[in-house]
Design a protein around this motif. Structure first.
Motif, PDB file in Angstrom:
ATOM      1  N   PHE A  41       4.684  15.974  25.304  1.00  0.00           N
ATOM      2  CA  PHE A  41       5.442  15.384  26.407  1.00  0.00           C
ATOM      3  C   PHE A  41       6.504  16.354  26.914  1.00  0.00           C
ATOM      4  N   VAL A  42       7.238  16.996  25.989  1.00  0.00           N
ATOM      5  CA  VAL A  42       8.283  17.938  26.394  1.00  0.00           C
ATOM      6  C   VAL A  42       7.679  19.116  27.150  1.00  0.00           C
ATOM      7  N   ALA A  43       6.530  19.625  26.661  1.00  0.00           N
ATOM      8  CA  ALA A  43       5.871  20.737  27.350  1.00  0.00           C
ATOM      9  C   ALA A  43       5.480  20.349  28.766  1.00  0.00           C
ATOM     10  N   SER A  44       4.997  19.129  28.945  1.00  0.00           N
ATOM     11  CA  SER A  44       4.627  18.651  30.273  1.00  0.00           C
ATOM     12  C   SER A  44       5.863  18.421  31.132  1.00  0.00           C
ATOM     13  N   PHE A  45       6.892  17.820  30.547  1.00  0.00           N
ATOM     14  CA  PHE A  45       8.091  17.453  31.296  1.00  0.00           C
ATOM     15  C   PHE A  45       8.801  18.682  31.852  1.00  0.00           C
ATOM     16  N   ASP A  46       8.731  19.815  31.145  1.00  0.00           N
ATOM     17  CA  ASP A  46       9.440  21.026  31.560  1.00  0.00           C
ATOM     18  C   ASP A  46       8.573  21.992  32.356  1.00  0.00           C
ATOM     19  N   GLU A  47       7.307  21.678  32.563  1.00  0.00           N
ATOM     20  CA  GLU A  47       6.392  22.617  33.217  1.00  0.00           C
ATOM     21  C   GLU A  47       6.677  22.735  34.714  1.00  0.00           C
ATOM     22  N   VAL A  48       6.682  23.978  35.212  1.00  0.00           N
ATOM     23  CA  VAL A  48       6.960  24.245  36.623  1.00  0.00           C
ATOM     24  C   VAL A  48       5.793  24.947  37.310  1.00  0.00           C
ATOM     25  N   VAL A  49       5.300  26.033  36.716  1.00  0.00           N
ATOM     26  CA  VAL A  49       4.342  26.908  37.403  1.00  0.00           C
ATOM     27  C   VAL A  49       3.052  26.173  37.735  1.00  0.00           C
ATOM     28  N   ILE A  50       2.491  25.462  36.770  1.00  0.00           N
ATOM     29  CA  ILE A  50       1.231  24.753  37.009  1.00  0.00           C
ATOM     30  C   ILE A  50       1.413  23.688  38.090  1.00  0.00           C
ATOM     31  N   VAL A  51       2.570  23.013  38.065  1.00  0.00           N
ATOM     32  CA  VAL A  51       2.823  21.985  39.074  1.00  0.00           C
ATOM     33  C   VAL A  51       2.926  22.612  40.460  1.00  0.00           C
ATOM     34  N   LEU A  52       3.520  23.788  40.569  1.00  0.00           N
ATOM     35  CA  LEU A  52       3.621  24.455  41.865  1.00  0.00           C
ATOM     36  C   LEU A  52       2.240  24.721  42.456  1.00  0.00           C
ATOM     37  N   PHE A  53       1.248  24.974  41.615  1.00  0.00           N
ATOM     38  CA  PHE A  53      -0.107  25.231  42.097  1.00  0.00           C
ATOM     39  C   PHE A  53      -0.848  23.946  42.428  1.00  0.00           C
ATOM     40  N   ALA A  62       0.458  20.452  42.583  1.00  0.00           N
ATOM     41  CA  ALA A  62       1.081  19.260  43.149  1.00  0.00           C
ATOM     42  C   ALA A  62       1.013  19.251  44.670  1.00  0.00           C
ATOM     43  N   GLY A  63       0.727  18.074  45.219  1.00  0.00           N
ATOM     44  CA  GLY A  63       0.861  17.859  46.642  1.00  0.00           C
ATOM     45  C   GLY A  63       2.263  17.385  46.959  1.00  0.00           C
ATOM     46  N   PRO A  64       2.557  17.056  48.227  1.00  0.00           N
ATOM     47  CA  PRO A  64       3.913  16.628  48.599  1.00  0.00           C
ATOM     48  C   PRO A  64       4.384  15.386  47.836  1.00  0.00           C
ATOM     49  N   GLY A  65       3.457  14.513  47.447  1.00  0.00           N
ATOM     50  CA  GLY A  65       3.848  13.301  46.748  1.00  0.00           C
ATOM     51  C   GLY A  65       3.789  13.394  45.248  1.00  0.00           C
ATOM     52  N   GLN A  66       3.450  14.563  44.704  1.00  0.00           N
ATOM     53  CA  GLN A  66       3.321  14.721  43.249  1.00  0.00           C
ATOM     54  C   GLN A  66       4.353  15.689  42.667  1.00  0.00           C
ATOM     55  N   VAL A  67       5.419  15.947  43.385  1.00  0.00           N
ATOM     56  CA  VAL A  67       6.450  16.865  42.896  1.00  0.00           C
ATOM     57  C   VAL A  67       7.127  16.270  41.667  1.00  0.00           C
ATOM     58  N   THR A  68       7.269  17.058  40.619  1.00  0.00           N
ATOM     59  CA  THR A  68       7.916  16.600  39.399  1.00  0.00           C
ATOM     60  C   THR A  68       9.383  17.019  39.390  1.00  0.00           C
ATOM     61  N   LEU A  69      10.125  16.536  38.402  1.00  0.00           N
ATOM     62  CA  LEU A  69      11.563  16.796  38.354  1.00  0.00           C
ATOM     63  C   LEU A  69      11.899  18.285  38.239  1.00  0.00           C
ATOM     64  N   PRO A  70      11.225  19.081  37.385  1.00  0.00           N
ATOM     65  CA  PRO A  70      11.553  20.513  37.352  1.00  0.00           C
ATOM     66  C   PRO A  70      11.324  21.207  38.686  1.00  0.00           C
ATOM     67  N   VAL A  71      10.244  20.854  39.398  1.00  0.00           N
ATOM     68  CA  VAL A  71       9.974  21.475  40.697  1.00  0.00           C
ATOM     69  C   VAL A  71      11.006  21.019  41.720  1.00  0.00           C
ATOM     70  N   ARG A  72      11.361  19.731  41.685  1.00  0.00           N
ATOM     71  CA  ARG A  72      12.402  19.237  42.594  1.00  0.00           C
ATOM     72  C   ARG A  72      13.732  19.918  42.298  1.00  0.00           C
ATOM     73  N   LEU A  73      13.991  20.193  41.045  1.00  0.00           N
ATOM     74  CA  LEU A  73      15.201  20.918  40.663  1.00  0.00           C
ATOM     75  C   LEU A  73      15.176  22.335  41.218  1.00  0.00           C
ATOM     76  N   PHE A  74      14.020  22.982  41.129  1.00  0.00           N
ATOM     77  CA  PHE A  74      13.861  24.324  41.675  1.00  0.00           C
ATOM     78  C   PHE A  74      14.092  24.329  43.182  1.00  0.00           C
TER      79      PHE A  74
END
Length: 274
Positions: free
Chosen positions: A205-217, A219-231
Motif C-alpha cells: 500500500f505504501v509503495a502504491s500510495f507514494d508512486e509518481v512516475v507510473i501514475v504520470l504515464f 493516469a488520465g485527468p480523472g485518475q490523478v493521485t495525491l503524489p501527482v497532485r502534490l507535484f
C-alpha cells in the motif's frame, strides 16, 4: 604483587563514530522536513518565515477542495486495490516457491522481485505500452494492475521469510486428520504467518500510495493521485496547501511503517516462542 597492571577497557571508537555518523545522516534527512512542515499551519498565503499567524485553513482547503479530495480518493482506491491483489498474488507465489528446490526457488524469487530493482521509468514505459494495448491506460483498473506489479515483491519477501520458519509438518498433520488442503492452509498456516502477510500488504500500500512516475504515464485527468497532485501543486500553485498535503502523506506513511514494525516484532516474538 605481580607486575601486570589493570587497564580500563578502551572505548569502541568505531562504534561511537558509526553512531555519530548515523545521527548526522538522520539530521540531514529530517531537519529540512521539520523546517518546512510548520508552514502548513501558516495563516498566510505564501511559504515564508516568520509566519503571520497559525491557522488550519490549508488543511480545511485540503479536505474541501475537489481536486485534492479526488486525488486523495484515487490514491486510497488504487492503494487498497493494489495491496489486495499484491497480497493474493504474493502469498500464492510464496507458498508455491516454498515447495521448490533451492535453485528453482532462487530463480523464481529473482523473477518476482525484479520490479524492485528495475528502473522505474522502464517499468512505467513497459506498463503503459502493455496496458494501452488492453485499453486500460487512463483507468483506475489499469493503475491498480500497474501498482500490483510494484507491490507484489514486498508481499513475496515478507511471506517467504515467514514461511522459512513455518513447520510444514503441521500442514501434513492437518491433512492426515481429515482437513482439506485449503482448510489446512487457512486454519494452520495463515494464522501463523498473519503478521508477515499484513506487513507485506502495508508495504504494498505504501509503495502504491507514494508512486509518481507510473501514475504520470498511466493516469488520465480523472485518475490523478495525491503524489501527482502534490507535484502539480509545487509546479503551478506553491501555497501552504501543498505542505499540508505533504504532511498528510508523511503522517500516513509513518503511521503505516510503525504498524509494520510492530507486526515485525510480534512475528519475531512468535517465532521465539515456537
Amino acid at each position: 604483587m605481580s607486575g601486570s597492571s589493570t587497564h580500563k577497557p578502551r572505548p569502541d571508537i568505531w562504534r561511537t563514530l558509526a553512531s555519530v555518523v548515523t545521527v548526522l545522516v538522520f539530521l540531514f534527512l529530517l531537519v529540512p522536513i521539520a523546517a518546512v512542515l510548520p508552514l502548513s499551519f501558516s495563516s498566510g498565503s505564501f511559504l515564508s518565515y516568520p509566519m503571520p499567524g497559525l491557522s488550519l485553513r490549508w488543511y480545511e482547503e485540503l479536505l474541501t477542495n475537489y481536486k485534492w479530495l479526488l486525488a486523495l480518493k484515487n490514491s486510497a482506491v488504487v492503494g487498497v486495490g493494489a495491496a489486495a491483489l499484491s497480497t493474493v498474488l504474493g502469498l500464492s507465489a510464496a507458498i508455491a516457491m516454498n515447495g521448490l528446490g533451492p535453485r528453482a526457488r532462487a530463480i523464481v524469487n529473482g523473477f518476482l522481485i525484479a520490479p524492485m530493482v528495475m528502473p522505474v521509468i522502464i517499468m512505467a514505459v513497459g506498463l503503459y505500452l502493455f496496458l494501452s494495448d488492453l485499453g486500460l491506460a487512463g483507468t483506475i483498473t489499469g493503475m491498480i494492475l500497474a501498482h500490483t506489479v510494484i507491490g507484489t515483491p514486498y508481499v513475496v519477501i515478507s511471506a517467504t521469510a515467514a514461511l522459512q520458519n513455518f513447520d510444514m509438518q503441521l500442514i501434513r498433520a492437518a491433512k492426515s486428520l481429515g482437513a482439506s488442503p485449503w482448510m489446512a492452509y487457512r486454519r494452520v498456516m495463515l494464522p501463523a504467518i498473519r503478521p508477515a502477510i499484513v506487513a507485506g500488504s502495508l508495504f504494498a500500500f505504501v509503495a502504491s500510495f507514494d508512486e509518481v512516475v507510473i501514475v504520470l504515464f498511466l493516469a488520465g485527468p480523472g485518475q490523478v493521485t495525491l503524489p501527482v497532485r502534490l507535484f502539480e501543486g509545487i509546479r503551478d500553485e506553491l501555497t501552504p496547501v501543498v505542505i499540508a498535503a505533504a504532511a498528510v502523506m508523511i503522517s500516513i506513511s509513518v503511521g503505516l511503517m510503525t504498524v509494520i514494525e510492530i507486526l515485525r516484532r510480534k512475528s519475531v516474538a512468535r517465532r521465539g516462542m515456537a
